[in-house]
Design an enzyme around this catalytic site. Structure first.
Site, mmCIF file in Angstrom:
data_model
loop_
_atom_site.group_PDB
_atom_site.id
_atom_site.type_symbol
_atom_site.label_atom_id
_atom_site.label_comp_id
_atom_site.label_asym_id
_atom_site.label_seq_id
_atom_site.Cartn_x
_atom_site.Cartn_y
_atom_site.Cartn_z
ATOM 1 N N SER A 77 -12.412 12.907 10.381
ATOM 2 C CA SER A 77 -11.044 13.314 10.049
ATOM 3 C C SER A 77 -10.984 14.138 8.771
ATOM 4 C CB SER A 77 -10.143 12.092 9.905
ATOM 5 O OG SER A 77 -10.538 11.343 8.798
ATOM 6 N N THR A 182 -8.973 10.087 6.693
ATOM 7 C CA THR A 182 -8.828 10.826 5.444
ATOM 8 C C THR A 182 -9.627 10.179 4.313
ATOM 9 O OG1 THR A 182 -6.571 11.278 6.103
ATOM 10 C CG2 THR A 182 -7.006 11.367 3.746
ATOM 11 N N THR A 200 -8.166 15.913 4.085
ATOM 12 C CA THR A 200 -8.089 15.463 5.481
ATOM 13 C C THR A 200 -7.948 16.637 6.436
ATOM 14 O OG1 THR A 200 -6.881 13.964 6.952
ATOM 15 C CG2 THR A 200 -5.549 15.304 5.499
ATOM 16 N N ARG A 210 1.731 21.265 11.851
ATOM 17 C CA ARG A 210 2.107 20.026 11.151
ATOM 18 C C ARG A 210 1.261 19.835 9.880
ATOM 19 N NH1 ARG A 210 -0.687 15.134 9.480
ATOM 20 N NH2 ARG A 210 0.784 13.415 9.542
ATOM 21 N N VAL A 211 1.927 19.435 8.796
ATOM 22 C CA VAL A 211 1.240 19.085 7.553
ATOM 23 C C VAL A 211 1.637 17.655 7.208
ATOM 24 C CG1 VAL A 211 1.154 19.548 5.075
ATOM 25 C CG2 VAL A 211 1.101 21.453 6.681
ATOM 26 N N GLY A 212 0.682 16.852 6.782
ATOM 27 C CA GLY A 212 0.957 15.451 6.458
ATOM 28 C C GLY A 212 1.164 15.222 4.973
ATOM 29 N N ASP A 213 0.903 13.996 4.555
ATOM 30 C CA ASP A 213 1.110 13.610 3.155
ATOM 31 C C ASP A 213 -0.030 14.028 2.238
ATOM 32 O OD1 ASP A 213 -0.528 11.772 4.639
ATOM 33 O OD2 ASP A 213 -0.506 10.456 2.894
ATOM 34 N N THR A 233 -3.429 6.671 2.812
ATOM 35 C CA THR A 233 -4.028 7.043 4.086
ATOM 36 C C THR A 233 -3.143 6.506 5.206
ATOM 37 O OG1 THR A 233 -6.067 6.952 5.398
ATOM 38 C CG2 THR A 233 -5.501 4.973 4.164
ATOM 39 N N GLY A 234 -3.299 7.072 6.386
ATOM 40 C CA GLY A 234 -2.474 6.613 7.499
ATOM 41 C C GLY A 234 -1.502 7.682 7.946
ATOM 42 N N GLY A 236 1.029 10.155 7.832
ATOM 43 C CA GLY A 236 1.567 10.866 6.673
ATOM 44 C C GLY A 236 3.085 10.933 6.632
HETATM 45 C C1 SD4 Z 1 -2.077 12.649 7.556
HETATM 46 N N1 SD4 Z 1 -2.501 10.830 6.051
HETATM 47 O O1 SD4 Z 1 -2.319 13.810 7.806
HETATM 48 C C2 SD4 Z 1 -3.122 11.871 6.810
HETATM 49 C C3 SD4 Z 1 -4.168 11.458 7.772
HETATM 50 C C4 SD4 Z 1 -4.577 10.105 7.694
HETATM 51 O O2 SD4 Z 1 -4.823 8.204 8.939
HETATM 52 O O3 SD4 Z 1 -4.801 9.548 6.639
HETATM 53 N N2 SD4 Z 1 -4.636 9.491 8.836
HETATM 54 O O4 SD4 Z 1 -1.046 12.072 7.893
#
Ligand code: SD4
Length: 324
Positions: A77, A182, A200, A210-213, A233-234, A236
Site C-alpha cells: 500500500s 500506509t 501511501t 480520490r485523495v485520503g488523509d 492509518t485506515g 482516510g
Molecule cells: C488513505 N489512510 O488513503 C490512507 C490509507 C490507509 O488503511 O491507511 N489505509 O485513506
C-alpha cells in the site's frame, strides 16, 4: 473559626507539600525514539535508527525510514508495488513535518517511487505546503526524480482479480483491516526534536482522483515540537472528518498520555461515523518525554517501536472492538 496558629500550620503544610512536589525526580525522556505503523514499520525503523543512533535529526530519520517501505515492492500500500485505484493506476499521497512546524505534501502523484522526498522538497524548496497531480510530478522530474512504473506483476494480478469480483466499483469501499497499510512514522531525536512522515498509495481500488488523509497535515500527520507527534492509518475519509492526528496532539497538550490521546481520538472518530464497525482507523503517537502509544477500532493493528532500552519490536494496539 480558624485560629492564627492553625492557619500558620496549614500554610506550612502546603509549603512543605510544594517542596515535596518540587523534589519529585523528573522522568528521564526516552531519546531517541521512532514509532511507525504496521509490521513493515520494523524495517523502516531500522533505517531511521541508523540516523537517530548517530545523533541525527528526526526529520532525516523519518524520511529515510518511510522511503524503505516506499521502495519495497512487497509492501502493498505504499510506493512501488502499491495497490492501484479502480482504473488500475497507482497514485501516491505523502506528507512530512518537522520540529519547526514546517511541512510539505504531495497528493495524486503518479510514477515517482519516493513521494516522501518530493514532499520534503516542497517543504524546503518552495513557498508552498501542498502540490498535487501533474504539477507535483513535473516538479519532481525537474528536481532530478526519475519516472518509474509502480505497478508490479503482483499488484496487477490483485487488481485484475478485484475488477472481476467488483463490477460495481463506484460503491465499493475497501474496508482494509488487514495488517498491511500506509506507513506513518513519528520520531524524537537526541536533541529532543520531533518530526513525522506519512506515505501511501491510498485505499486500494479507490475512485480515480480520490485523495485520503495521508498527505493532509493535521489528518494523516501532525507534529508540535512542544507537545508530541501523531499519525493515522485506515480509512482516510473518517480520519479527515475528525482532523485525527491534530486531535491526538491537542489531546496530549491537554495532559493525556500518547496512549490515552490515541484512544480518545479514536472515540471521536467513532462518535462521528455511525458505520464505524465497518472500517479500520488507527493512530500512533509519541510525546516530548519519549512515551508512545497507539489505538484502533478493529483488532489487528500493530506498530513498531524502536528505542535504545528495548530495541525494535512490535506492539499490538488495543482496539475498541475487542480481539476474539
Ligand atoms: C488513505 N489512510 O488513503 C490512507 C490509507 C490507509 O488503511 O491507511 N489505509 O485513506
Amino acid at each position: 473559626m480558624i485560629s492564627r496558629r492553625q492557619l500558620m500550620g496549614a500554610t506550612a503544610m502546603v509549603a512543605a507539600g510544594q517542596i515535596t512536589a518540587r523534589a519529585q525526580p523528573k522522568p528521564t525522556p526516552v531519546r531517541p525514539l521512532v514509532v511507525s505503523t504496521w509490521r513493515h514499520g520494523l524495517a523502516a525503523n531500522e533505517a531511521a535508527w541508523k540516523i537517530l543512533s548517530k545523533g541525527g535529526r528526526a526529520l532525516d530519520a523519518v524520511e529515510a525510514g518511510v522511503r524503505e517501505s516506499e521502495s519495497d515492492p512487497k509492501v502493498g500500500s505504499v510506493g512501488l508495488g502499491g495497490l492501484p485505484d479502480a482504473s488500475g493506476q497507482v497514485t501516491l499521497d505523502a506528507c512530512i513535518m518537522d520540529e519547526n512546524g514546517d511541512c510539505g505534501s504531495v497528493a495524486y502523484l503518479k510514477g515517482i517511487e519516493n513521494p516522501i522526498s518530493v514532499a520534503r522538497l516542497v517543504m524546503e524548496n518552495t513557498p508552498h505546503v501542498m502540490m498535487v497531480g501533474e504539477g507535483a510530478k513535473q516538479f519532481a522530474l525537474a528536481n532530478g526524480f526519475k519516472e518509474k512504473a509502480l505497478l508490479t506483476p503482483e499488484s496487477i494480478k490483485q487488481w485484475e482479480k478485484w475488477k472481476v469480483e467488483h463490477p460495481d466499483a463506484v460503491k465499493h469501499r475497501e474496508v482494509n483491516i488487514e495488517n498491511h497499510d500506509t506507513i506513518g512514522m513519528v520520531s524524537i531525536d537526541t536533541k529532543g526534536n520531533l518530526s513525522g512522515a506519512c506515505t501511501t498509495s491510498g485505499l486500494a481500488w479507490k475512485l480515480p482522483g480520490r485523495v485520503g488523509d495521508s498527505p493532509i497535515i493535521g489528518a494523516g500527520l501532525y507534529v508540535d515540537n512542544e507537545v508530541g507527534a501523531a499519525s493515522a492509518t485506515g480509512v482516510g475519509e473518517a480520519v479527515i472528518r475528525a482532523v485525527g492526528s491534530f486531535l491526538v496532539v491537542e489531546l496530549m497538550r491537554q495532559g493525556n498520555s500518547p496512549q490515552d490521546a490515541c484512544r480518545l481520538a479514536t472515540e471521536r472518530v467513532i462518535a462521528k461515523n455511525p458505520d464505524w464497525k465497518e472500517f479500520q482507523v488507527g493512530f500512533i503517537a509519541i510525546d516530548k518525554l519519549g512515551r508512545s502509544g497507539g489505538y484502533c477500532i478493529q483488532p489487528g493493528f500493530d506498530y513498531a517501536v524502536y528505542d535504545k532500552q528495548m530495541g525494535n519490536r512490535m506492539v499490538t494496539a488495543p482496539s475498541r472492538i475487542p480481539a476474539k
